[in-house]
Design an enzyme around this catalytic site. Sequence first.
Site, short mmCIF file in Angstrom:
data_model
loop_
_atom_site.label_atom_id
_atom_site.label_comp_id
_atom_site.label_asym_id
_atom_site.label_seq_id
_atom_site.Cartn_x
_atom_site.Cartn_y
_atom_site.Cartn_z
N THR A 169 33.03 1.49 -1.65
CA THR A 169 33.91 0.37 -1.29
C THR A 169 34.28 -0.47 -2.51
OG1 THR A 169 34.28 -1.32 0.40
CG2 THR A 169 32.06 -1.22 -0.55
N LYS A 186 36.48 2.16 -5.73
CA LYS A 186 37.16 3.37 -5.22
C LYS A 186 37.91 4.13 -6.32
CE LYS A 186 37.42 1.80 -0.54
NZ LYS A 186 38.21 1.30 0.57
N ASN A 207 37.07 7.10 -0.70
CA ASN A 207 36.07 6.21 -0.08
C ASN A 207 34.88 6.95 0.51
OD1 ASN A 207 37.21 7.35 2.21
ND2 ASN A 207 37.06 5.46 3.40
N ALA A 214 42.06 0.39 -1.54
CA ALA A 214 42.48 0.44 -0.13
C ALA A 214 44.00 0.51 -0.04
CB ALA A 214 41.95 -0.78 0.62
N GLY A 271 48.76 -5.92 -2.60
CA GLY A 271 47.64 -5.29 -3.31
C GLY A 271 47.96 -3.89 -3.76
N ALA A 272 47.26 -3.45 -4.80
CA ALA A 272 47.45 -2.09 -5.32
C ALA A 272 46.12 -1.52 -5.77
CB ALA A 272 48.45 -2.12 -6.48
N GLY A 273 45.05 -1.95 -5.12
CA GLY A 273 43.71 -1.42 -5.43
C GLY A 273 43.43 -0.20 -4.59
N ASN A 331 51.90 -6.79 -6.19
CA ASN A 331 50.56 -6.93 -6.79
C ASN A 331 50.57 -8.04 -7.82
OD1 ASN A 331 47.85 -5.98 -6.67
ND2 ASN A 331 48.09 -5.12 -8.72
N TYR A 345 37.25 -7.88 6.85
CA TYR A 345 36.62 -8.14 8.14
C TYR A 345 35.62 -9.27 7.97
CZ TYR A 345 33.46 -7.47 12.07
OH TYR A 345 32.68 -7.69 13.16
P1 NDP Z 1 40.02 -3.31 -5.11
O1 NDP Z 1 39.07 -4.12 -5.92
O2 NDP Z 1 40.21 -1.86 -5.42
O3 NDP Z 1 41.50 -3.98 -5.22
C1 NDP Z 1 41.64 -5.36 -5.13
C2 NDP Z 1 43.12 -5.72 -5.00
O4 NDP Z 1 43.19 -7.10 -4.60
C3 NDP Z 1 43.94 -5.61 -6.28
O5 NDP Z 1 45.24 -5.21 -5.95
C4 NDP Z 1 43.92 -7.06 -6.82
O6 NDP Z 1 45.04 -7.37 -7.60
C5 NDP Z 1 44.01 -7.81 -5.51
N1 NDP Z 1 43.54 -9.20 -5.55
C6 NDP Z 1 42.25 -9.63 -5.64
N2 NDP Z 1 42.19 -10.97 -5.56
C7 NDP Z 1 43.48 -11.40 -5.41
C8 NDP Z 1 44.09 -12.69 -5.26
N3 NDP Z 1 43.36 -13.81 -5.25
N4 NDP Z 1 45.44 -12.75 -5.13
C9 NDP Z 1 46.18 -11.61 -5.13
N5 NDP Z 1 45.66 -10.37 -5.26
C10 NDP Z 1 44.33 -10.27 -5.40
O7 NDP Z 1 39.59 -3.52 -3.60
P2 NDP Z 1 39.85 -2.54 -2.35
O8 NDP Z 1 41.25 -2.06 -2.42
O9 NDP Z 1 38.79 -1.53 -2.26
O10 NDP Z 1 39.67 -3.56 -1.12
C11 NDP Z 1 40.69 -4.48 -0.80
C12 NDP Z 1 40.41 -5.14 0.54
O11 NDP Z 1 40.50 -4.19 1.59
C13 NDP Z 1 39.03 -5.79 0.65
O12 NDP Z 1 39.19 -6.99 1.39
C14 NDP Z 1 38.25 -4.79 1.47
O13 NDP Z 1 37.20 -5.38 2.22
C15 NDP Z 1 39.34 -4.29 2.40
N6 NDP Z 1 39.05 -2.95 2.93
C16 NDP Z 1 38.91 -2.81 4.28
C17 NDP Z 1 38.68 -1.59 4.83
C18 NDP Z 1 38.53 -1.46 6.30
O14 NDP Z 1 38.12 -0.39 6.74
N7 NDP Z 1 38.87 -2.46 7.08
C19 NDP Z 1 38.56 -0.38 4.00
C20 NDP Z 1 38.78 -0.63 2.62
C21 NDP Z 1 38.98 -1.87 2.10
P3 NDP Z 1 45.07 -7.11 -9.20
O15 NDP Z 1 45.27 -5.63 -9.38
O16 NDP Z 1 46.25 -7.90 -9.64
O17 NDP Z 1 43.74 -7.59 -9.73
#
Ligand code: NDP
Length: 246
Positions: free
Chosen positions: A33, A37, A58, A104, A100-102, A124, A190
């Site tokens: 998570t 990822k 994941n 998930a 977002g572009a992480g 993003n 969540y």
């Molecule tokens: P990552 O760390 O891979 O990616 C984080 C992303 O969030 C990046 O795009 C980052 O932008 C952005 N970000 C972080 N803080 C901010 C902010 N304050 N303002 C704007 N953008 C922000 O995380 P994941 O992709 O793995 O997870 C993302 C979310 O999805 C989490 O909340 C996680 O709990 C949730 N999730 C839920 C799942 C479910 O089954 N319900 C499954 C997977 C994830 P930047 O690139 O600019 O830093």
Amino acid sequence: MDIDYQKILTPAGTLAEALSIFSSAGGVGANITAPLKQEAFALIPQLSPHARTAGTLNTLKWDPSTQQWFGENTDGQGFLNYLQKYTSIDIAPARILLLGAGGAARALIDVLEQNLLQPLTVVNRNVEKAQDLKRYPRLELLSYVELNRQINQTTQFDIIINATSSSLHQQLPPLDSAWLKNSIVIDLAYAHGLSTPFMDWAQSHHAKSVDDGLGMLVEQAALSFALWFDNIPDSKPVYQQLRSRE
Ligand code: NDP
């Protein structure tokens, strides 16, 4: 089933070492998570088609024949299964904004690109980090400044998905609140029965509806379980039980 499934806190940059310790101790499957990822994707040589095209994973399954981990991504299909089982949302014709572009976000982008009739808009904070998403020819990639400039100039989004980790840090992404009006808002985070900061914010700015990530959480987990045990579990009672405990 006698299963030992636990959380292992793994700091970014140490996943390779953590996985080696885990497999040596008999670990045969794992979920990965935030924020690991994409780090996992870079480490794992054997990948499913889903994980390969999304560029993120994941779920891991130990392959005893090669003595290597196999990587899968169940987030994208888990999200689609959530929409289908727990909502009446038809995403095909919807205009969708994904924040977002992480890890998930990338899993969702991959499935949304295959299921949407309209181009997907992705925003993003750090647009440079997301440049590779331009491999999806119809995808529109914007910074928050560029997107917020378009308010009132373009039609609203039917669905806004928060795939940032901002809610985990009690923050909000820098999205103009005017975008939220009349949109279906889904925060992938969540909050164990509480609203996330993003959900509260969307509600107070007249979103059409708000939901959290529990449905996706259960559905992506069900698909991970199916990979490990060759048996797709009945996930709806799990979802209902978790909701009723909130
Ligand atoms: P990552 O760390 O891979 O990616 C984080 C992303 O969030 C990046 O795009 C980052 O932008 C952005 N970000 C972080 N803080 C901010 C902010 N304050 N303002 C704007 N953008 C922000 O995380 P994941 O992709 O793995 O997870 C993302 C979310 O999805 C989490 O909340 C996680 O709990 C949730 N999730 C839920 C799942 C479910 O089954 N319900 C499954 C997977 C994830 P930047 O690139 O600019 O830093």
